[in-house]
Write an enzyme that holds these catalytic residues in place. Sequence first.
Site, PDB file in Angstrom:
ATOM      1  N   LYS A  35       0.832  -1.197   0.000  1.00 17.13           N
ATOM      2  CA  LYS A  35       0.000   0.000   0.000  1.00 17.13           C
ATOM      3  C   LYS A  35       0.882   1.268   0.000  1.00 17.13           C
ATOM      4  O   LYS A  35       2.101   1.191   0.217  1.00 17.13           O
ATOM      5  CB  LYS A  35      -0.926  -0.039   1.223  1.00 17.13           C
ATOM      6  CG  LYS A  35      -1.921  -1.216   1.194  1.00 17.13           C
ATOM      7  CD  LYS A  35      -2.807  -1.220   2.443  1.00 17.13           C
ATOM      8  CE  LYS A  35      -3.776  -2.391   2.430  1.00 17.13           C
ATOM      9  NZ  LYS A  35      -4.659  -2.380   3.635  1.00 17.13           N
ATOM     10  N   TYR A  80     -11.829  -3.040  -3.423  1.00 16.14           N
ATOM     11  CA  TYR A  80     -12.397  -3.100  -2.076  1.00 16.14           C
ATOM     12  C   TYR A  80     -13.926  -3.147  -2.083  1.00 16.14           C
ATOM     13  O   TYR A  80     -14.560  -2.827  -1.071  1.00 16.14           O
ATOM     14  CB  TYR A  80     -11.889  -1.929  -1.241  1.00 16.14           C
ATOM     15  CG  TYR A  80     -10.474  -2.135  -0.720  1.00 16.14           C
ATOM     16  CD1 TYR A  80     -10.180  -3.216   0.126  1.00 16.14           C
ATOM     17  CD2 TYR A  80      -9.444  -1.280  -1.062  1.00 16.14           C
ATOM     18  CE1 TYR A  80      -8.893  -3.424   0.603  1.00 16.14           C
ATOM     19  CE2 TYR A  80      -8.154  -1.481  -0.583  1.00 16.14           C
ATOM     20  CZ  TYR A  80      -7.891  -2.555   0.258  1.00 16.14           C
ATOM     21  OH  TYR A  80      -6.624  -2.759   0.744  1.00 16.14           O
ATOM     22  N   PHE A 111     -15.489   2.773   6.846  1.00 18.33           N
ATOM     23  CA  PHE A 111     -14.119   3.156   6.487  1.00 18.33           C
ATOM     24  C   PHE A 111     -13.856   3.127   4.987  1.00 18.33           C
ATOM     25  O   PHE A 111     -12.759   3.465   4.540  1.00 18.33           O
ATOM     26  CB  PHE A 111     -13.113   2.252   7.214  1.00 18.33           C
ATOM     27  CG  PHE A 111     -13.251   0.781   6.918  1.00 18.33           C
ATOM     28  CD1 PHE A 111     -12.704   0.216   5.769  1.00 18.33           C
ATOM     29  CD2 PHE A 111     -13.922  -0.055   7.800  1.00 18.33           C
ATOM     30  CE1 PHE A 111     -12.832  -1.142   5.509  1.00 18.33           C
ATOM     31  CE2 PHE A 111     -14.053  -1.420   7.548  1.00 18.33           C
ATOM     32  CZ  PHE A 111     -13.504  -1.958   6.389  1.00 18.33           C
ATOM     33  N   ARG A 167      -0.832 -14.504   4.145  1.00 16.90           N
ATOM     34  CA  ARG A 167      -1.587 -13.843   5.213  1.00 16.90           C
ATOM     35  C   ARG A 167      -0.844 -13.974   6.551  1.00 16.90           C
ATOM     36  O   ARG A 167      -0.891 -13.075   7.394  1.00 16.90           O
ATOM     37  CB  ARG A 167      -2.993 -14.436   5.331  1.00 16.90           C
ATOM     38  CG  ARG A 167      -3.855 -14.285   4.069  1.00 16.90           C
ATOM     39  CD  ARG A 167      -4.605 -12.986   3.990  1.00 16.90           C
ATOM     40  NE  ARG A 167      -5.579 -12.819   5.031  1.00 16.90           N
ATOM     41  CZ  ARG A 167      -6.445 -11.798   5.058  1.00 16.90           C
ATOM     42  NH1 ARG A 167      -6.438 -10.866   4.089  1.00 16.90           N
ATOM     43  NH2 ARG A 167      -7.304 -11.685   6.030  1.00 16.90           N
ATOM     44  N   THR A 187      -4.986  -7.888  10.680  1.00 17.33           N
ATOM     45  CA  THR A 187      -5.387  -6.635  10.023  1.00 17.33           C
ATOM     46  C   THR A 187      -4.976  -5.408  10.835  1.00 17.33           C
ATOM     47  O   THR A 187      -4.486  -4.425  10.285  1.00 17.33           O
ATOM     48  CB  THR A 187      -6.919  -6.626   9.802  1.00 17.33           C
ATOM     49  OG1 THR A 187      -7.268  -7.790   9.049  1.00 17.33           O
ATOM     50  CG2 THR A 187      -7.364  -5.385   9.049  1.00 17.33           C
ATOM     51  N   ARG A 192       2.988  -6.491   9.271  1.00 16.58           N
ATOM     52  CA  ARG A 192       2.203  -5.482  10.007  1.00 16.58           C
ATOM     53  C   ARG A 192       2.656  -5.383  11.460  1.00 16.58           C
ATOM     54  O   ARG A 192       2.684  -4.293  12.045  1.00 16.58           O
ATOM     55  CB  ARG A 192       0.718  -5.822   9.925  1.00 16.58           C
ATOM     56  CG  ARG A 192       0.122  -5.572   8.536  1.00 16.58           C
ATOM     57  CD  ARG A 192      -1.257  -6.190   8.408  1.00 16.58           C
ATOM     58  NE  ARG A 192      -1.939  -5.841   7.167  1.00 16.58           N
ATOM     59  CZ  ARG A 192      -3.053  -6.437   6.751  1.00 16.58           C
ATOM     60  NH1 ARG A 192      -3.600  -7.414   7.467  1.00 16.58           N
ATOM     61  NH2 ARG A 192      -3.624  -6.085   5.616  1.00 16.58           N
ATOM     62  N   ASN A 215      -1.841  -0.136   7.368  1.00 18.13           N
ATOM     63  CA  ASN A 215      -1.312  -1.479   7.676  1.00 18.13           C
ATOM     64  C   ASN A 215      -0.490  -2.068   6.544  1.00 18.13           C
ATOM     65  O   ASN A 215      -0.301  -3.284   6.462  1.00 18.13           O
ATOM     66  CB  ASN A 215      -2.436  -2.409   8.157  1.00 18.13           C
ATOM     67  CG  ASN A 215      -3.472  -2.675   7.083  1.00 18.13           C
ATOM     68  OD1 ASN A 215      -3.343  -2.204   5.953  1.00 18.13           O
ATOM     69  ND2 ASN A 215      -4.494  -3.439   7.424  1.00 18.13           N
ATOM     70  N   HIS A 274      -1.663  -5.539   1.421  1.00 16.93           N
ATOM     71  CA  HIS A 274      -2.878  -6.337   1.199  1.00 16.93           C
ATOM     72  C   HIS A 274      -2.476  -7.720   0.694  1.00 16.93           C
ATOM     73  O   HIS A 274      -1.555  -7.846  -0.105  1.00 16.93           O
ATOM     74  CB  HIS A 274      -3.767  -5.677   0.142  1.00 16.93           C
ATOM     75  CG  HIS A 274      -4.830  -6.596  -0.385  1.00 16.93           C
ATOM     76  ND1 HIS A 274      -6.051  -6.745   0.247  1.00 16.93           N
ATOM     77  CD2 HIS A 274      -4.845  -7.450  -1.440  1.00 16.93           C
ATOM     78  CE1 HIS A 274      -6.760  -7.652  -0.415  1.00 16.93           C
ATOM     79  NE2 HIS A 274      -6.063  -8.090  -1.448  1.00 16.93           N
ATOM     80  N   GLU A 278      -8.809 -10.957  -7.860  1.00 20.28           N
ATOM     81  CA  GLU A 278      -7.894  -9.827  -7.697  1.00 20.28           C
ATOM     82  C   GLU A 278      -6.765  -9.870  -8.719  1.00 20.28           C
ATOM     83  O   GLU A 278      -6.377  -8.837  -9.277  1.00 20.28           O
ATOM     84  CB  GLU A 278      -7.353  -9.796  -6.262  1.00 20.28           C
ATOM     85  CG  GLU A 278      -8.451  -9.426  -5.266  1.00 20.28           C
ATOM     86  CD  GLU A 278      -8.064  -9.589  -3.800  1.00 20.28           C
ATOM     87  OE1 GLU A 278      -8.912  -9.308  -2.937  1.00 20.28           O
ATOM     88  OE2 GLU A 278      -6.914  -9.995  -3.513  1.00 20.28           O
TER      89      GLU A 278
HETATM   90  P1  IDP Z   1      -7.290  -7.426   5.495  1.00 22.41           P
HETATM   91  O1  IDP Z   1      -6.555  -6.369   4.722  1.00 22.41           O
HETATM   92  O2  IDP Z   1      -6.478  -7.943   6.657  1.00 22.41           O
HETATM   93  O3  IDP Z   1      -7.857  -8.519   4.637  1.00 22.41           O
HETATM   94  P2  IDP Z   1     -10.038  -6.422   5.701  1.00 22.41           P
HETATM   95  O4  IDP Z   1     -10.953  -6.672   6.852  1.00 22.41           O
HETATM   96  O5  IDP Z   1     -10.318  -7.123   4.405  1.00 22.41           O
HETATM   97  O6  IDP Z   1      -8.546  -6.696   6.201  1.00 22.41           O
HETATM   98  O7  IDP Z   1     -10.050  -4.850   5.449  1.00 22.41           O
HETATM   99  C1  IDP Z   1      -9.452  -4.306   4.291  1.00 22.41           C
HETATM  100  C2  IDP Z   1      -8.640  -3.092   4.685  1.00 22.41           C
HETATM  101  O8  IDP Z   1      -9.532  -2.088   5.132  1.00 22.41           O
HETATM  102  C3  IDP Z   1      -7.682  -3.316   5.859  1.00 22.41           C
HETATM  103  O9  IDP Z   1      -6.446  -3.856   5.441  1.00 22.41           O
HETATM  104  C4  IDP Z   1      -7.538  -1.909   6.383  1.00 22.41           C
HETATM  105  O10 IDP Z   1      -6.615  -1.176   5.575  1.00 22.41           O
HETATM  106  C5  IDP Z   1      -8.916  -1.325   6.162  1.00 22.41           C
HETATM  107  N1  IDP Z   1      -9.757  -1.440   7.346  1.00 22.41           N
HETATM  108  C6  IDP Z   1     -10.397  -2.530   7.791  1.00 22.41           C
HETATM  109  N2  IDP Z   1     -11.115  -2.262   8.900  1.00 22.41           N
HETATM  110  C7  IDP Z   1     -10.915  -0.945   9.152  1.00 22.41           C
HETATM  111  C8  IDP Z   1     -11.404  -0.049  10.166  1.00 22.41           C
HETATM  112  O11 IDP Z   1     -12.157  -0.412  11.075  1.00 22.41           O
HETATM  113  N3  IDP Z   1     -10.958   1.236  10.070  1.00 22.41           N
HETATM  114  C9  IDP Z   1     -10.139   1.673   9.087  1.00 22.41           C
HETATM  115  N4  IDP Z   1      -9.676   0.863   8.119  1.00 22.41           N
HETATM  116  C10 IDP Z   1     -10.053  -0.422   8.151  1.00 22.41           C
HETATM  117 MG    MG Z   2      -9.373  -8.501   3.193  1.00 23.65          MG
END
Ligand code: IDP
Ligand code: MG
Length: 149
Positions: free
Chosen positions: A9, A49, A57, A85, A91, A102, A112, A115, A126
């Site tokens: 990212k 996304y 968010f 992962r 996350t 992370r 974070n 992805h 994807e």
């Molecule tokens: P992942 O990246 O670990 O798969 P996901 O739940 O798919 O996590 O969420 C996608 C991305 O959205 C996360 O990597 C993070 O950047 C962002 N994200 C997820 N939950 C939140 C939140 O509660 N606040 C702000 N950003 C979030």
């Molecule tokens: Mg995800």
Amino acid sequence: MEQTFIMIKPDGVQRHLVGDIIKRFEAKGFGLVGLKMVSVSRELAEKHYAVHKERPFFSGLVDFIISSPVIAMVWEGKDVIAAARKLIGATNPLAAEPGTIRGDYGVDLGRNLIHGSDAPETAKQEISLWFTDEELVAWEPSRLTWLYE
Ligand code: IDP
Ligand code: MG
């Protein structure tokens, strides 16, 4: 062999962590199949996304992803989706174990760093969203004998 989509990212690129992150995937034994730097369009970020489009968010996440270039990659190997992962970590970077990307480099959920696809179907979607067939390079790695029984 399984393939997964990995994106460094904007925060990972701006913080000069590209080399460190790629090194971790290579050292683990995974193979690079595609790689490019992308200034992401809003349309591509929203498609990527889309599963989160109802979440509070979502718009902040899309704004962040298009704010600065990303590194898009496809990695290949045994169980690479789940293994990536694990290398990436939870996350929320504060919850991610030290030793993960992370866990080592992040503190904020919205920064974070990276992805990784979460399942075989999303990995396929994807990869085809981000790469054309011509951009994915089939090559014969000499490493396999020394990585796999
Ligand atoms: P992942 O990246 O670990 O798969 P996901 O739940 O798919 O996590 O969420 C996608 C991305 O959205 C996360 O990597 C993070 O950047 C962002 N994200 C997820 N939950 C939140 C939140 O509660 N606040 C702000 N950003 C979030
Ligand atoms: Mg995800």
